[in-house]
Design an enzyme around this catalytic site. Sequence first.
Site, PDB file in Angstrom:
ATOM      1  N   ASP A 139       0.834  -1.199   0.000  1.00 41.26           N
ATOM      2  CA  ASP A 139       0.000   0.000   0.000  1.00 41.26           C
ATOM      3  C   ASP A 139       0.870   1.251   0.000  1.00 41.26           C
ATOM      4  O   ASP A 139       1.923   1.263  -0.621  1.00 41.26           O
ATOM      5  CB  ASP A 139      -0.943  -0.031   1.211  1.00 41.26           C
ATOM      6  CG  ASP A 139      -2.274   0.650   0.934  1.00 41.26           C
ATOM      7  OD1 ASP A 139      -2.310   1.893   0.970  1.00 41.26           O
ATOM      8  OD2 ASP A 139      -3.260  -0.051   0.664  1.00 41.26           O
ATOM      9  N   HIS A 178      -3.980   5.107   4.509  1.00 41.88           N
ATOM     10  CA  HIS A 178      -4.681   3.921   4.035  1.00 41.88           C
ATOM     11  C   HIS A 178      -3.960   2.627   4.408  1.00 41.88           C
ATOM     12  O   HIS A 178      -4.563   1.675   4.924  1.00 41.88           O
ATOM     13  CB  HIS A 178      -4.856   4.028   2.517  1.00 41.88           C
ATOM     14  CG  HIS A 178      -5.744   3.001   1.909  1.00 41.88           C
ATOM     15  ND1 HIS A 178      -5.262   1.938   1.172  1.00 41.88           N
ATOM     16  CD2 HIS A 178      -7.088   2.870   1.900  1.00 41.88           C
ATOM     17  CE1 HIS A 178      -6.273   1.204   0.735  1.00 41.88           C
ATOM     18  NE2 HIS A 178      -7.399   1.745   1.160  1.00 41.88           N
ATOM     19  N   SER A 346     -11.599  -1.868   0.611  1.00 41.47           N
ATOM     20  CA  SER A 346     -10.264  -1.906   1.214  1.00 41.47           C
ATOM     21  C   SER A 346     -10.288  -2.716   2.491  1.00 41.47           C
ATOM     22  O   SER A 346      -9.412  -3.547   2.754  1.00 41.47           O
ATOM     23  CB  SER A 346      -9.782  -0.484   1.519  1.00 41.47           C
ATOM     24  OG  SER A 346      -9.394   0.187   0.360  1.00 41.47           O
TER      25      SER A 346
END
Length: 537
Positions: A139, A178, A346
Site C-alpha cells: 500500500d 490507508h 479496502s
Amino acid sequence: MKLIFLLLLFGVSPIVCQDFEDGVFLAKITSIDEHDARKIGRRFGFEAQWKLQSYTDVYVGRRLRRRKRGIEDEIVAEMMLSQQVQFIEKLQGFRRYKRAPMTNKGYPVHVWNLTPSLYIREAWEDGFNASRVTVAVVDDGVDIKHVDLKSAFSPRVSFDFVRFGDLPTPKNSKEFEHGTQCAGLVAMEGQQCGLGVGHGATLGAIKLLGQDFLNDALEGDALAFQKDLIDIYSVSWGPKDDGKSAEKPAKFTEEAIKNGALHGRNGKGNIFVWASGNGGVNGDNCAYDGYVSNEYTLSFGVIDASGAPAAYGEGCSSVLAAVSGGDAMIQTTGLESTCSSISGSSASAAIASGIISLVLDANPTLSQRDIQHLIARTSNASAIRDVELYENSAGLNFHPKVGFGLLNAQKLVVMAATWENVAPQVTCEKMNLANGIIDNSDCDVTKVERVIVSGSIIHPHRGQVQIRLESPRGTISELLPLRPKDTSRDLLDWNFVSVNFFGENSRGIWKLHVTSEEDDVDFRVEMKMFKVVGTMS
C-alpha cells in the site's frame, strides 16, 4: 544467469517515477555477470545503479548523458542487435487507486463485532491468532512505530519501493493513512485501537503507492518481494473504479503474481488477496479489473449489516467470497499512534487477509489452492440477502458480488486443522473457439477450480457486450456483464476468469453466449483459449 536492465530515460530521479513522457525501458541481457552488465549498460549510454529487490539479476539504470528523443528508437534497435540482449521493451507509466474508505457515518465498531458475524472471536477462542503467519500489506506505507503495530512489524519482509529504503513509513498526512488502516485490521495488537483479525501475525509493509506513477517493473518487483517469507499479500487498490476503465497487470507484474501463486512460500504458493472494488455506484464491475479477474488472485466482496451486498461493491465471476462491514466504520490504526476507522472494499481485503492468516495458523502446510477449496466449502451463503443466489451442479451457491457467501473464520480454522492437501492440479486447454462451442469431453478435470477464457472484444462500445459461459451441467456464469458508462472501443487480449463452476465435472460441451445491447452494430468476439484447472478424482 539472466540480467535485466530497467532503463529510465530523461528522468529527474531514477527512484521516483514522476514523469514517463520520455520513456522507460526494460531490457533482458543474458549470460553475463554483474560487472559485465554494467559495462554493457554504459556502452549503450546507460548506467545500472542498483538491483531490484525481488530478482538477483535485475538492475535499475539511468542515462549517462542527454540525447535527442529521436535517438531512443536507435538505441533500442542497436541493443537488439547485441546477442546478449534478449529483449528490450518500453514500459508505460500508470496510476493505481486505493479502494478508498466510503463516507459511512456512525460510531466505529470492532472487526470482531461486525454483523453478520464472521466468527472471528470464535476462531480466536479455538486458539488461533496467526502467530505462525506473515502478512504483507502492499500500500502507501505503514506507521511502523504505532503502539498497536510496532511489535508485529518485521523489517525483513518490508521495503519502500517509492524511495528505495528499508523503512516503509508513509507521509504524515491523512491522504497516506490507508496502508496503516489496512495493517491494523490485519495485525493490530490491542494496546490502543483493538485487535486485528490476525493479531499474532508478523507484519510486512511494502510501500508501493504514494508516487504519481507506477510502472510494470516496480509493481512486479513489489509483488514478488520476499515471496518465500511472506504468506499473504494484502492488496486494497487497483485501477480506477469509474465504470469506464479496463486495466490489467502488465507482463512483469503478471509473471510475479503467477510465479508467487505457483511457487512462493517454498512451493505452497503465495496468497494474493485483492479488494473487488468500490465502483458499484458507477455501474462498474471487477470483470474489467485484471488484478481481480485473475487466475492467481483471491478476491472478496462486501455485504452490509442486513446481509445485502454493499451498494458500492463490485461483482464479477472471480469473486470468491465476501466479508461483512459494508455499512460500518471499522476501528483500526491511524497515523501517529492514533485510532481511525475504515470501510469499503479496502477493509474487505484486509479482513479477508486476516482470516486467511488464522487458517494458515491452523495448518501451515496449506497451499494456495487448499485455501480456495476451504473457502468454497465453508462460506455461508445463507447469510446473503436481497440477491438471487445461483446453485452450481456441485451444490455450491454463488453470486457475482459475494462469491460463495460470507466468510466464516471458525469453520475455516476447524476444517483447516485436519485438512489434507488437494491433489495436484490438472489443466486442460482448448484453442481457437471460433463458434463458441467447446468440446471438453476428453479433459481429466473432474472437479473444477477455475475456468479461464481468453480473447478480445472488437466493438465500438465494449460496455454494451455481455458474455456468459454455460457448463456441461447447465451452470451459467456471467464472465462479462454490461457496463453502461463504458463507451470505449474494444477489450483486447483479456482473461475472463470464473470460480462459479467450483467442484463441477468439466467433461462435456461448454457454450459461450455473447450478446450486444446495441442493434445494427458490427462487432466480433475472438476467443482464442479456453482453460479449465482443477483436480482429477
